[in-house]
Design a protein around this motif. Sequence first.
Motif, short mmCIF file in Angstrom:
data_model
loop_
_atom_site.label_atom_id
_atom_site.label_comp_id
_atom_site.label_asym_id
_atom_site.label_seq_id
_atom_site.Cartn_x
_atom_site.Cartn_y
_atom_site.Cartn_z
N ILE A 1 62.22 47.23 54.45
CA ILE A 1 62.96 47.27 53.15
C ILE A 1 63.86 46.18 52.70
CG2 ILE A 1 64.24 48.65 51.87
CD1 ILE A 1 62.77 51.08 52.92
N PHE A 2 64.74 45.90 53.85
CA PHE A 2 65.62 44.76 53.83
C PHE A 2 64.83 43.50 53.38
CE2 PHE A 2 68.60 46.81 57.03
CZ PHE A 2 69.08 47.89 56.20
N LEU A 3 63.78 43.14 53.95
CA LEU A 3 63.04 41.79 53.77
C LEU A 3 62.17 42.16 52.31
CD1 LEU A 3 60.75 39.87 55.99
CD2 LEU A 3 59.84 40.76 53.99
N ASP A 4 61.62 43.36 52.09
CA ASP A 4 60.90 43.28 50.86
C ASP A 4 61.99 43.22 49.65
OD1 ASP A 4 58.91 43.92 52.07
OD2 ASP A 4 59.00 46.06 51.76
N LYS A 5 63.47 43.59 49.76
CA LYS A 5 64.50 43.58 48.78
C LYS A 5 64.64 42.10 48.59
CE LYS A 5 67.38 44.86 45.73
NZ LYS A 5 67.09 45.56 44.57
N THR A 6 64.58 41.22 49.81
CA THR A 6 65.21 39.79 49.92
C THR A 6 64.13 39.11 49.00
OG1 THR A 6 66.17 39.92 52.04
CG2 THR A 6 65.35 38.00 51.35
N VAL A 7 62.74 39.47 49.05
CA VAL A 7 61.62 38.78 48.49
C VAL A 7 61.65 38.92 46.97
CG1 VAL A 7 59.17 38.48 48.34
CG2 VAL A 7 60.25 38.47 50.49
N GLU A 8 61.94 40.25 46.95
CA GLU A 8 62.01 40.73 45.38
C GLU A 8 63.30 40.05 44.64
OE1 GLU A 8 63.57 44.80 42.64
OE2 GLU A 8 62.63 44.87 44.86
N LEU A 9 64.28 39.86 45.48
CA LEU A 9 65.61 39.27 44.68
C LEU A 9 65.04 38.03 44.41
CD1 LEU A 9 68.69 40.68 46.41
CD2 LEU A 9 68.04 41.11 44.18
N LEU A 10 64.25 37.17 45.46
CA LEU A 10 64.08 35.75 45.39
C LEU A 10 63.25 35.26 44.21
CD1 LEU A 10 63.70 34.93 49.06
CD2 LEU A 10 65.51 34.10 47.63
N PHE B 1 65.71 32.33 51.52
CA PHE B 1 65.25 33.70 52.17
C PHE B 1 66.52 34.15 53.13
CE2 PHE B 1 64.04 35.64 56.14
CZ PHE B 1 63.33 36.98 55.46
N TYR B 2 66.97 33.19 53.89
CA TYR B 2 68.00 33.39 55.06
C TYR B 2 69.35 33.86 54.37
CZ TYR B 2 65.81 32.19 59.42
OH TYR B 2 64.94 32.11 60.47
N PHE B 3 69.65 33.17 53.39
CA PHE B 3 71.05 33.48 53.01
C PHE B 3 70.97 34.78 52.08
CE2 PHE B 3 71.91 28.60 52.86
CZ PHE B 3 72.87 28.73 53.72
N THR B 4 70.03 35.24 51.41
CA THR B 4 69.63 36.46 50.73
C THR B 4 69.58 37.47 51.72
OG1 THR B 4 68.71 35.18 48.83
CG2 THR B 4 68.44 37.59 48.88
N ALA C 1 75.59 43.67 53.75
CA ALA C 1 76.15 44.85 52.90
C ALA C 1 75.61 46.08 53.71
CB ALA C 1 75.24 44.98 51.63
N ASN C 2 74.77 45.89 54.89
CA ASN C 2 74.36 47.42 55.79
C ASN C 2 75.04 47.07 57.17
OD1 ASN C 2 72.65 48.95 53.65
ND2 ASN C 2 72.24 46.89 53.28
N LYS C 3 75.82 46.11 57.44
CA LYS C 3 76.22 45.94 58.86
C LYS C 3 76.44 47.00 59.73
CE LYS C 3 78.02 42.39 61.69
NZ LYS C 3 78.69 41.12 62.06
#
Length: 219
Positions: free
Chosen positions: A62-71, A89-92, A99-101
């Motif tokens: 989900i973290f990755l999917d959210k990243t791609v969605e934002l990009l 990608f990396y920075f996002t 945020a979820n550390k």
Amino acid sequence: MAAKKSILTKEKIVSMYMDYVLENSEKPKSVYHFTKLNNFSETEFYSFFGTIESIEKEIFKIFLDKTVELLNKNPDYENYDMKSKMLSFYFTFFEILTANKSYVVMVLNENNNQLKKLAQLSGLRSSFKKYINDIISDDYRVQQEKLQNFQEKAIQETSWVQLLLTLKFWLDDSSPSFEKTDIYIEKSVKATFELMNIAPLESLIDFGKFIFKEKIYNK
């Protein structure tokens, strides 16, 4: 009149799970215990997930999917070259991890079983490799005339290892706003692309010096 029960979704179950882990410093003992605590049925749970462990795998995906969605919300992103897309990608992605550390640190540092850690990241791995395949541009394929299918797979696997190394660096990073991780990302991505392009080794040397200083000299 009784309040209408809210619709259960995969995302809601994930949120409940993360809250439970953070509040109890452990994962739920069983599906029964987890569903009873959150007032929904085991049948509802199994319509989304097969096991408690499958939730763990889904979270990082989900973290990755959210990243791609934002990009993809950035209208300029589609026109970026492969290197710029990777940096974005990396920075996002690491902004989302930051945020979820508390959750990420807890589940990845809960034990020293590396295979278990990799199992939790299996969903992320599959989605990340697909992302890498998607951003290997036609221009890059033309540039690398000898690029075959197995070489594309090698790029995917190498990129995955790079992501794992960056994740490890981020977990150990105690600098304000994780600024050293930002430096690590810039240097590692630059070095990787220069290596793929068989360019001069200045970036690889610069990156190596940075890693030596951070992981050895500062111990």
